[in-house]
Write a protein that holds these residues in place. Structure first.
Motif, mmCIF file in Angstrom:
data_model
loop_
_atom_site.group_PDB
_atom_site.id
_atom_site.type_symbol
_atom_site.label_atom_id
_atom_site.label_comp_id
_atom_site.label_asym_id
_atom_site.label_seq_id
_atom_site.Cartn_x
_atom_site.Cartn_y
_atom_site.Cartn_z
ATOM 1 N N GLU C 69 0.815 -1.218 0.000
ATOM 2 C CA GLU C 69 0.000 0.000 0.000
ATOM 3 C C GLU C 69 0.852 1.273 0.000
ATOM 4 N N GLY C 70 1.762 1.444 0.929
ATOM 5 C CA GLY C 70 2.580 2.670 1.076
ATOM 6 C C GLY C 70 3.385 2.907 -0.187
ATOM 7 N N VAL C 71 4.110 1.895 -0.625
ATOM 8 C CA VAL C 71 4.980 2.037 -1.817
ATOM 9 C C VAL C 71 4.121 2.397 -3.029
ATOM 10 N N ARG C 72 2.955 1.753 -3.136
ATOM 11 C CA ARG C 72 2.063 1.942 -4.290
ATOM 12 C C ARG C 72 1.714 3.422 -4.462
ATOM 13 N N ASN C 73 1.590 4.129 -3.364
ATOM 14 C CA ASN C 73 1.115 5.510 -3.419
ATOM 15 C C ASN C 73 2.118 6.446 -4.101
ATOM 16 N N LYS C 74 3.385 5.991 -4.204
ATOM 17 C CA LYS C 74 4.394 6.845 -4.864
ATOM 18 C C LYS C 74 4.902 6.152 -6.134
ATOM 19 N N ASP C 75 4.235 5.088 -6.595
ATOM 20 C CA ASP C 75 4.731 4.274 -7.706
ATOM 21 C C ASP C 75 4.212 4.811 -9.039
ATOM 22 N N VAL C 76 5.123 5.210 -9.938
ATOM 23 C CA VAL C 76 4.701 5.796 -11.226
ATOM 24 C C VAL C 76 4.349 4.730 -12.267
ATOM 25 N N VAL C 77 4.661 3.451 -11.998
ATOM 26 C CA VAL C 77 4.478 2.391 -13.003
ATOM 27 C C VAL C 77 3.032 2.351 -13.515
ATOM 28 N N ASP C 78 2.835 2.220 -14.857
ATOM 29 C CA ASP C 78 1.474 2.098 -15.396
ATOM 30 C C ASP C 78 1.318 0.846 -16.258
ATOM 31 N N SER C 79 2.325 -0.054 -16.207
ATOM 32 C CA SER C 79 2.222 -1.300 -16.976
ATOM 33 C C SER C 79 3.120 -2.340 -16.301
ATOM 34 N N ALA C 80 2.582 -3.532 -16.026
ATOM 35 C CA ALA C 80 3.368 -4.540 -15.290
ATOM 36 C C ALA C 80 3.150 -5.926 -15.886
ATOM 37 N N ILE C 81 4.208 -6.753 -15.831
ATOM 38 C CA ILE C 81 4.117 -8.172 -16.193
ATOM 39 C C ILE C 81 3.636 -8.900 -14.934
ATOM 40 N N VAL C 82 2.484 -9.566 -15.016
ATOM 41 C CA VAL C 82 1.888 -10.202 -13.825
ATOM 42 C C VAL C 82 1.703 -11.708 -14.005
ATOM 43 N N GLY C 83 2.224 -12.260 -15.087
ATOM 44 C CA GLY C 83 2.122 -13.706 -15.278
ATOM 45 C C GLY C 83 3.008 -14.172 -16.409
ATOM 46 N N ILE C 84 3.511 -15.420 -16.308
ATOM 47 C CA ILE C 84 4.265 -16.032 -17.407
ATOM 48 C C ILE C 84 3.361 -17.097 -18.029
ATOM 49 N N ILE C 85 3.093 -16.964 -19.335
ATOM 50 C CA ILE C 85 2.112 -17.831 -20.005
ATOM 51 C C ILE C 85 2.719 -19.217 -20.270
ATOM 52 N N ASP C 86 2.055 -20.274 -19.797
ATOM 53 C CA ASP C 86 2.472 -21.639 -20.115
ATOM 54 C C ASP C 86 1.961 -22.024 -21.503
ATOM 55 N N ARG C 87 0.625 -21.780 -21.692
ATOM 56 C CA ARG C 87 0.058 -22.131 -23.000
ATOM 57 C C ARG C 87 -1.280 -21.444 -23.214
ATOM 58 N N PHE C 88 -1.712 -21.469 -24.521
ATOM 59 C CA PHE C 88 -3.042 -20.964 -24.899
ATOM 60 C C PHE C 88 -3.913 -22.185 -25.153
ATOM 61 N N ASP C 89 -5.108 -22.231 -24.586
ATOM 62 C CA ASP C 89 -6.062 -23.319 -24.904
ATOM 63 C C ASP C 89 -7.114 -22.721 -25.834
ATOM 64 N N LYS C 90 -7.174 -23.286 -27.074
ATOM 65 C CA LYS C 90 -8.170 -22.722 -28.033
ATOM 66 C C LYS C 90 -8.917 -23.884 -28.718
#
Lengths: 90, 90, 90, 90, 90
Positions: C69-90
């Motif tokens: 929470e505290g760090v977030r309030n001063k964080d300028v980041v507007d794009s983040a990698i939040v997962g590594i894709i194993d595969r696409f199921d289609k």
């Protein structure tokens, strides 16, 4: 975040109070081959970037996080330069 | 932020209360060579901009930061004119 | 959220404090046929992604929710990698 | 804000609670010459707009400001019709 | 809001905690003639949508409003499926 090249600045006397004293730079988004992409924007400089330099841009609320809490609450800025790029590692 | 030219205004009698009394200007985004880019939008004027003037636009929550805290909380505006451009330095 | 391929990283010594110690990766958005779409961006890595990996990106305030929470309030980041894709199921 | 023409509506029985009872209109963004621009979207009507009418759209958090504080906090809407356009002055 | 067709799902073992247990669907935005528009995205399903179904998407903070207050504060999601479309009325 976006990579961009600083290509100039905008001068505006009549403006929102929160923009007074801010360096408003014209930026051309680029890719990591330094090719221009999308279209020009204006970003508030927060790291001392000059014309010709390659920079890192943020948009939206992140662009206001560079300011102290009180000031941020009245800050209209929606795009800021938050880094000067030394190099791309590919 | 974006550079744009004011090309007209929108008249809407039936609208959200927060838009009453606001000048809703039609704006054409431009680049620093004054060429049109992307497509027209509507922005709430906050600095007395007129048709034909070159202006500075902000989008999103920044567009509501021009209003006092209480009013801002009910303000639907997502795009505002926050400066009148004197010139581009390139 | 968006699918993307990590193609490199950005080195910037002069930057906002909130970017210090963060891995700033150059990402190329892709579709589920792994074809490149739109244009390159920069995203803060939060899951240990490496060059060549397919990843999941988020933009805006969501990109700051990975921080305390505290760090977030001063964080300028507007794009983040939040997962590594194993595969696409289609 | 954006100018658009209402071209229809979407019917969805299985949906988030905050969408129950809301008129979800299909809108085609236009410019001030009434030409279609970009692509169709869906917006929650808040001013009684009908098919064929020209309207004013807002996106993002502004689209939730039309609701009372408590309701707004659970409202998933990210695009709303906030005005019916009488005319364009150019 | 946007209309889209569910075309598959993404499997990612290494990801942000807030994505654990969430169905991450690959969605192709469409218009009301069911034609594909723009490019594929990934959205968190919140209404039990399956592959092949036409759905309603929201982006940004609205996509996190489907979660309880506490959980929402750590939720990185920026795009969610919030409705299953029965039909378009035009």
């Amino acid at each position: 975040m976006y990579m961009a090249k600083v290509v100039g600045s905008v001068v505006a006397t009549q403006k929102d109070d929160s923009l007074i004293g801010r360096k408003l730079m014209i930026v051309q988004p680029i890719d990591s081959d330094r090719k221009p992409i999308r279209t020009e924007e204006v970003a508030a400089d927060t790291v001392g970037a000059g014309v010709g330099e390659l920079v890192l841009l943020v948009r939206g609320a992140g662009a206001r996080k560079t300011q102290r809490e009180g000031v941020r609450n009245k800050d209209v800025v929606d795009s800021a330069i938050v880094g000067i790029i030394d190099r791309f590692d590919k």
